[in-house]
Each structure stands twice: as C-alpha cells, then as structure tokens.
Scaffold this active site. Structure first.
Site, PDB file in Angstrom:
ATOM      1  N   GLU A  37      33.549  -3.257 -47.400  1.00 40.43           N
ATOM      2  CA  GLU A  37      33.021  -2.311 -46.399  1.00 40.43           C
ATOM      3  C   GLU A  37      32.555  -3.041 -45.139  1.00 40.43           C
ATOM      4  O   GLU A  37      32.723  -2.547 -44.028  1.00 40.43           O
ATOM      5  CB  GLU A  37      31.849  -1.493 -46.979  1.00 40.43           C
ATOM      6  CG  GLU A  37      32.230  -0.534 -48.107  1.00 40.43           C
ATOM      7  CD  GLU A  37      32.609  -1.239 -49.405  1.00 40.43           C
ATOM      8  OE1 GLU A  37      32.152  -2.382 -49.631  1.00 40.43           O
ATOM      9  OE2 GLU A  37      33.393  -0.646 -50.196  1.00 40.43           O
ATOM     10  N   LYS A  73      18.351 -12.769 -35.031  1.00 39.33           N
ATOM     11  CA  LYS A  73      19.331 -12.484 -33.974  1.00 39.33           C
ATOM     12  C   LYS A  73      19.440 -10.996 -33.636  1.00 39.33           C
ATOM     13  O   LYS A  73      19.778 -10.651 -32.508  1.00 39.33           O
ATOM     14  CB  LYS A  73      20.706 -13.034 -34.368  1.00 39.33           C
ATOM     15  CG  LYS A  73      20.744 -14.551 -34.383  1.00 39.33           C
ATOM     16  CD  LYS A  73      22.133 -15.072 -34.664  1.00 39.33           C
ATOM     17  CE  LYS A  73      22.095 -16.577 -34.775  1.00 39.33           C
ATOM     18  NZ  LYS A  73      23.412 -17.184 -34.897  1.00 39.33           N
ATOM     19  N   GLY A 101      31.762 -27.687 -38.441  1.00 38.86           N
ATOM     20  CA  GLY A 101      30.717 -26.762 -37.992  1.00 38.86           C
ATOM     21  C   GLY A 101      29.818 -27.319 -36.905  1.00 38.86           C
ATOM     22  O   GLY A 101      29.259 -26.560 -36.102  1.00 38.86           O
ATOM     23  N   ALA A 125      27.816 -14.506 -38.125  1.00 40.03           N
ATOM     24  CA  ALA A 125      28.703 -15.525 -37.552  1.00 40.03           C
ATOM     25  C   ALA A 125      30.106 -14.949 -37.382  1.00 40.03           C
ATOM     26  O   ALA A 125      30.802 -15.243 -36.402  1.00 40.03           O
ATOM     27  CB  ALA A 125      28.731 -16.759 -38.435  1.00 40.03           C
ATOM     28  N   ASN A 179      21.491 -14.665 -29.617  1.00 33.83           N
ATOM     29  CA  ASN A 179      21.077 -15.988 -30.122  1.00 33.83           C
ATOM     30  C   ASN A 179      20.335 -16.781 -29.046  1.00 33.83           C
ATOM     31  O   ASN A 179      19.883 -17.895 -29.294  1.00 33.83           O
ATOM     32  CB  ASN A 179      22.281 -16.792 -30.649  1.00 33.83           C
ATOM     33  CG  ASN A 179      23.072 -17.433 -29.535  1.00 33.83           C
ATOM     34  OD1 ASN A 179      23.255 -16.845 -28.481  1.00 33.83           O
ATOM     35  ND2 ASN A 179      23.515 -18.657 -29.761  1.00 33.83           N
ATOM     36  N   LEU A 203      18.854 -28.436 -36.112  1.00 36.23           N
ATOM     37  CA  LEU A 203      19.095 -29.649 -35.323  1.00 36.23           C
ATOM     38  C   LEU A 203      19.004 -29.367 -33.828  1.00 36.23           C
ATOM     39  O   LEU A 203      19.201 -30.259 -33.004  1.00 36.23           O
ATOM     40  CB  LEU A 203      20.482 -30.221 -35.660  1.00 36.23           C
ATOM     41  CG  LEU A 203      20.682 -30.662 -37.107  1.00 36.23           C
ATOM     42  CD1 LEU A 203      22.129 -31.103 -37.338  1.00 36.23           C
ATOM     43  CD2 LEU A 203      19.730 -31.797 -37.474  1.00 36.23           C
ATOM     44  N   ASN A 229      36.481 -10.458 -46.935  1.00 34.68           N
ATOM     45  CA  ASN A 229      35.062 -10.543 -47.299  1.00 34.68           C
ATOM     46  C   ASN A 229      34.839 -10.047 -48.716  1.00 34.68           C
ATOM     47  O   ASN A 229      35.568  -9.200 -49.213  1.00 34.68           O
ATOM     48  CB  ASN A 229      34.206  -9.714 -46.320  1.00 34.68           C
ATOM     49  CG  ASN A 229      32.737 -10.075 -46.403  1.00 34.68           C
ATOM     50  OD1 ASN A 229      32.396 -11.251 -46.458  1.00 34.68           O
ATOM     51  ND2 ASN A 229      31.868  -9.089 -46.449  1.00 34.68           N
ATOM     52  N   ASP A 280      27.009 -17.767 -29.294  1.00 40.49           N
ATOM     53  CA  ASP A 280      27.672 -18.180 -30.545  1.00 40.49           C
ATOM     54  C   ASP A 280      29.193 -18.111 -30.441  1.00 40.49           C
ATOM     55  O   ASP A 280      29.895 -18.932 -31.028  1.00 40.49           O
ATOM     56  CB  ASP A 280      27.223 -17.282 -31.705  1.00 40.49           C
ATOM     57  CG  ASP A 280      25.854 -17.664 -32.231  1.00 40.49           C
ATOM     58  OD1 ASP A 280      25.448 -18.838 -32.073  1.00 40.49           O
ATOM     59  OD2 ASP A 280      25.179 -16.792 -32.813  1.00 40.49           O
ATOM     60  N   GLY A 327      29.554 -11.436 -41.833  1.00 42.51           N
ATOM     61  CA  GLY A 327      28.144 -11.395 -41.407  1.00 42.51           C
ATOM     62  C   GLY A 327      28.026 -11.662 -39.917  1.00 42.51           C
ATOM     63  O   GLY A 327      28.956 -11.404 -39.138  1.00 42.51           O
TER      64      GLY A 327
HETATM   65  P1  ATR Z   1      25.484 -15.194 -41.097  1.00 39.61           P
HETATM   66  O1  ATR Z   1      24.674 -14.395 -40.140  1.00 39.61           O
HETATM   67  O2  ATR Z   1      25.144 -16.657 -41.091  1.00 39.61           O
HETATM   68  O3  ATR Z   1      26.942 -14.950 -40.944  1.00 39.61           O
HETATM   69  P2  ATR Z   1      25.162 -13.320 -43.264  1.00 39.61           P
HETATM   70  O4  ATR Z   1      25.104 -12.225 -42.265  1.00 39.61           O
HETATM   71  O5  ATR Z   1      24.175 -13.321 -44.378  1.00 39.61           O
HETATM   72  O6  ATR Z   1      25.031 -14.733 -42.568  1.00 39.61           O
HETATM   73  O7  ATR Z   1      26.643 -13.359 -43.872  1.00 39.61           O
HETATM   74  C1  ATR Z   1      26.984 -14.180 -44.883  1.00 39.61           C
HETATM   75  C2  ATR Z   1      28.462 -13.968 -45.234  1.00 39.61           C
HETATM   76  O8  ATR Z   1      28.772 -14.865 -46.303  1.00 39.61           O
HETATM   77  C3  ATR Z   1      28.803 -12.581 -45.747  1.00 39.61           C
HETATM   78  O9  ATR Z   1      30.107 -12.245 -45.348  1.00 39.61           O
HETATM   79  C4  ATR Z   1      28.721 -12.756 -47.258  1.00 39.61           C
HETATM   80  O10 ATR Z   1      29.503 -11.832 -47.991  1.00 39.61           O
HETATM   81  P3  ATR Z   1      28.946 -10.328 -48.312  1.00 39.61           P
HETATM   82  O11 ATR Z   1      29.140  -9.555 -47.056  1.00 39.61           O
HETATM   83  O12 ATR Z   1      29.767  -9.850 -49.445  1.00 39.61           O
HETATM   84  O13 ATR Z   1      27.505 -10.505 -48.688  1.00 39.61           O
HETATM   85  C5  ATR Z   1      29.300 -14.125 -47.413  1.00 39.61           C
HETATM   86  N1  ATR Z   1      28.881 -14.801 -48.652  1.00 39.61           N
HETATM   87  C6  ATR Z   1      27.684 -15.369 -48.914  1.00 39.61           C
HETATM   88  N2  ATR Z   1      27.675 -15.919 -50.148  1.00 39.61           N
HETATM   89  C7  ATR Z   1      28.915 -15.694 -50.677  1.00 39.61           C
HETATM   90  C8  ATR Z   1      29.538 -16.021 -51.923  1.00 39.61           C
HETATM   91  N3  ATR Z   1      28.892 -16.717 -52.877  1.00 39.61           N
HETATM   92  N4  ATR Z   1      30.815 -15.651 -52.108  1.00 39.61           N
HETATM   93  C9  ATR Z   1      31.491 -14.968 -51.153  1.00 39.61           C
HETATM   94  N5  ATR Z   1      30.963 -14.624 -49.960  1.00 39.61           N
HETATM   95  C10 ATR Z   1      29.684 -14.981 -49.709  1.00 39.61           C
END
Ligand code: ATR
Length: 269
Positions: free
Chosen positions: A159, A73, A239, A136, A94, A21, A155, A109, A134
């Site tokens: 790790e 990013k 958001g 964000a 970003n 958007l 998370n 961000d 991740g």
């Molecule tokens: P972004 O940059 O938008 O934050 P990302 O780096 O891919 O995206 O991070 C996504 C986050 O969502 C991660 O913390 C991921 O958990 P993992 O580190 O275990 O992968 C979390 N995530 C995504 N799908 C999930 C799910 N179905 N259940 C729990 N956590 C999820």
C-alpha cells in the site's frame, strides 16, 4: 577556537541524533572556508512531541539553520512560515533556513540522490527501481521522476508503494516481485535494511546484473547490498555520497557560500 557572541548557530535535530555525521561535515566546511568564527554547527536531540517549543526556541534564539532528520522531517512542517515547492512535492522538510525571522523549509535530500547518479549516468528514460517506500524513497522518487526516469517501487507493505506511485507515477510491487528488478538500469535501496547489520541485504544477489548501477542510501561501513554488487562487477554508489550531496546544498542555504565538497567528503570517509 574562533567562536564569539556574533557566531551564528546551525544544528541537526533528530531523535536519536548522536550518530549523525552532519556536525563534523558542516564544521569541517566552515573551517576550510575560514568562516568558523561566523558559524558553528551542533547536534540537538529533540523529542518529536516538543517540536512546537523547539521552533519557538529557534525564533527567539535566532538559530540560523536546521537540518532535520528522523523523525522530524514531516513534524516540523506545520510550524514553518513557508515551504518551498520541492519540499511540498516530496512531503518532507530536511532543511530549515531562518531568513531574518522567517522560517523557510526546504528539501535537499533529492539532491543527495540525483547528484551522485548524474555524475556517472543520465537519468532520462532509465528504468529506476526503488526498494522501500518511506521518507528516503519519496525524495528518491521525486529526484528520478523529475529527471524523466521510469519508476518502479518495491516495498514490504504494498500500500505504501502504491501511494508513492500515485504521486510520482510508475508501478508498485511487493518484495516477492523482486525477480522483476533484473530489468532495472538503476536500483536504489531506501530501506533501513543493512543499517544495523551490515551483513543483511534486502536484495538477493541473484537479481543483480553487471550493467546496473546500485545505490545504497544506508551509510556507514560498506553494506552487503554494495558488496554483492561489487562482486558482480556492478557500479555502486555508497550512502555517504547521499549524505554529502544533500549537505552541500544545505551548506549553501545556511551560509550563502559554496561548500568545499572535497573537504566535507574527506571528513565523512
Ligand atoms: P526513512 O524515512 O529513512 O525512509 P521509513 O519511513 O521508516 O524510513 O521507511 C523505512 C522503509 O524501510 C520502509 O519502506 C520499510 O518498509 P515498510 O513500508 O513495509 O515498513 C522498509 N523496511 C524497514 N525494515 C525492513 C525490513 N526488515 N524488511 C523490508 N523492508 C523494511
């Protein structure tokens, strides 16, 4: 249409990018300030393997400003001439500004997190829980710890949460430790859960309490995470506020003008 050969180009790059958007938000701002003859903002789908060529293109075409979304990013960082301190600490860029041929990377961000929160509360000494670890989450962790919050990160992959607390301080838990989250003053969902399916939530409703503030980094239609919070009478931040507040700072970096925030919010809603 006011576009001429002098109009400067700004863009968002991502893969995918069609859902973004940002073009509507920035162009509405240009129009409101009557600078839509000076700037135009478009979207560009760029394969992450083509970043090298893309940056060469930015230099030759003198693209004015670039917003970077997933998965660029981190990938863009080695190609820039300078990265500002905040972006270095967050570990992601970003925003790229073309300052007379010098490409400077920024991260706005974190402002998308802190600006909406500071409108309704103070952050210092608050217990802030992030769900997700991740990109964000990194911006959110920087945002709240730079304002003196006590951080906890939950998370799926422990790790990754541990890595973030090594950098920003705090405590890391797996999602099976979410029962501890009832202690938090502020909970921020930075996972992608709720993005595709608005009925899915990462946080069981029983762990939400009335005095908390719940912030969902997922934008679009209202998520289950926020619906559950509202049913409990808990304060919420959607958001779209994050998208808006990171974009407001970008607007200033690209054009030098203060962004017309209300016009930009209206178009997003
Ligand atoms: P972004 O940059 O938008 O934050 P990302 O780096 O891919 O995206 O991070 C996504 C986050 O969502 C991660 O913390 C991921 O958990 P993992 O580190 O275990 O992968 C979390 N995530 C995504 N799908 C999930 C799910 N179905 N259940 C729990 N956590 C999820």
């Amino acid at each position: 249409m006011n576009i001429t050969a002098k109009t400067k180009i700004c863009m968002v790059i991502g893969d995918p990018v069609a859902h973004s958007l940002s073009p509507q938000m920035h162009n509405a701002g240009y129009e409101a300030l009557n600078i839509d003859n000076q700037y135009i903002y478009v979207g560009c789908k760029v394969d992450v393997n083509d970043i090298d060529d893309f940056i060469k293109g930015v230099r030759v075409m003198k693209i004015q400003g670039i917003s970077c979304t997933m998965p660029h990013k981190i990938a863009v960082m080695p190609y820039l001439d300078e990265i500002n301190e905040v972006a270095k600490k967050i570990g992601a860029v970003n925003t790229i500004v073309n300052d007379n041929g010098k490409l400077i990377g920024y991260n706005t961000d974190w402002l998308g997190i802190i600006t909406p929160l500071e409108k309704i509360t103070t952050i210092k000494n608050k217990r802030v829980a992030l769900i997700g670890a991740g990109g964000a989450a990194r911006a959110a962790a920087y945002a709240v710890t730079s304002k003196g919050a006590n951080l906890t990160i939950y998370n799926r992959t422990l790790e990754k949460a541990q890595k973030l607390v090594e950098i920003f301080g705090g405590t890391a838990f797996r999602l099976d430790g979410l029962n501890n989250i009832t202690n938090a003053d502020i909970i921020i969902n930075t996972t992608s859960v709720g993005l595709k399916n608005k009925n899915e939530t990462i946080l069981p409703k029983k762990f939400i309490t009335k005095n908390q503030i719940l912030f969902d980094a997922v934008y679009g239609n209202e998520t289950q995470f926020l619906r559950d919070a509202k049913e409990k009478g808990t304060q919420t931040i959607a958001g779209v506020e994050m998208l808006l507040c990171q974009g407001v700072e970008q607007f200033k970096l690209f054009t030098g003008h203060d962004a017309p925030v209300d016009v930009m919010r209206k178009i997003l809603l």
